[in-house]
Design an enzyme around this catalytic site. Sequence first.
Site, short mmCIF file in Angstrom:
data_model
loop_
_atom_site.label_atom_id
_atom_site.label_comp_id
_atom_site.label_asym_id
_atom_site.label_seq_id
_atom_site.Cartn_x
_atom_site.Cartn_y
_atom_site.Cartn_z
N HIS A 162 -9.41 1.20 4.79
CA HIS A 162 -8.30 1.39 5.65
C HIS A 162 -8.38 2.47 6.63
CE1 HIS A 162 -4.12 2.57 6.43
NE2 HIS A 162 -3.64 1.45 5.93
N GLU A 211 -5.30 -5.09 10.49
CA GLU A 211 -4.56 -4.02 10.74
C GLU A 211 -4.62 -3.11 12.07
OE1 GLU A 211 -2.44 -2.89 6.96
OE2 GLU A 211 -4.19 -1.53 6.97
N GLY A 228 2.56 2.08 10.92
CA GLY A 228 3.49 3.03 10.74
C GLY A 228 4.22 3.29 11.84
N GLU A 248 -6.75 4.74 7.98
CA GLU A 248 -6.66 5.99 7.76
C GLU A 248 -7.77 6.61 7.05
OE1 GLU A 248 -2.72 5.49 5.60
OE2 GLU A 248 -1.78 4.91 7.56
N SER A 253 3.56 -2.46 10.19
CA SER A 253 4.83 -2.62 10.36
C SER A 253 5.47 -3.81 10.08
CB SER A 253 5.30 -2.05 11.97
OG SER A 253 4.92 -0.90 12.35
N ASN A 286 0.75 -1.14 -0.19
CA ASN A 286 0.00 -0.02 0.11
C ASN A 286 0.73 1.33 -0.04
OD1 ASN A 286 -1.87 2.11 0.62
ND2 ASN A 286 -2.42 1.36 2.72
N LYS A 289 0.18 4.16 -0.33
CA LYS A 289 -0.64 5.58 0.21
C LYS A 289 -0.24 6.66 -0.54
CE LYS A 289 0.08 3.17 4.82
NZ LYS A 289 0.04 3.25 6.33
P1 PGA Z 1 2.83 0.09 7.61
O1 PGA Z 1 1.34 0.22 6.80
O2 PGA Z 1 3.54 -1.28 7.06
O3 PGA Z 1 3.79 1.19 7.34
O4 PGA Z 1 2.84 0.01 9.25
C1 PGA Z 1 0.53 -0.71 6.74
C2 PGA Z 1 -0.77 -0.29 6.34
O5 PGA Z 1 -1.08 0.76 6.59
O6 PGA Z 1 -1.35 -0.96 5.46
#
Ligand code: PGA
Length: 254
Positions: free
Chosen positions: A96, A168, A174, A98, A214, A10, A12
Amino acid sequence: MNRIPLIAGNWKMFKTGSQSVETALSLAELSCDVKDIDIMIAPPFPALALVNEKIRASRIHLGAQNLFYEKAGAYTGEVSAEMLKETGVSYVIIGHSERRQYFGETNESVCRKIRAAVDSALAPVMCIGETEDEKKEEKTFYVLDKQIENGLKGFRSDELSDLVIAYEPVWAIGTGNSATPDQVQQVHRYIRTKIQKFFNRKFAEETRIIYGGSVKPDNISELMAHDDVDGALVGGASLDADNFIKIIKYNRMK
Ligand code: PGA
């Protein structure tokens, strides 16, 4: 049960069209010898058509990070499932955290978006997971129940044969603070059992449940060693092809 692992990137709101093409091309080359693993990358919307041109002949599937559930209309700034389909997209990330956090997505909008994806034969990657506060209050399973019940409301299991569920935990995204492989396995098992109760056993056994938060080259093998972990949704560590390929080739790192 033979579930083909899915390793998805992803991206983003990172990378312009040309930057996306550059990374996608490197990844296509690095992944040409990968077998028995589905690879997906989800660049930002403006890069999709450009990237599709370059990866069409590769092993990589193209994903989008979102869609809008209406077919067409006066919805300034939105993109429909059909538009994505024609751009070469085969997966779409839906709900997601976010998007839930910054753009007001709810389990109800997630459900409508999954319907739109299914109607256009796009594989929905439905994201679920608890926040840090919900975890502290021991509400993880309650939150997951509601996300599954309301996000998949009204579907028959045969309509969801391409569904992927991405667990997630918001506190792990992140932050560099991944959930432990044992924690992930426990939650994935819970999700599979929930899906079994909500639909049926066969569907639960066939549905891929992937983990995000992560994921890195140094924790992927341990995560994938667990029975109910069918892949990963990778943010930060998918942005660089040399790094991401280490995650994709996790089974060669032992
Ligand atoms: P990350 O993000 O691997 O940077 O923690 C995962 C995601 O948001 O799908």
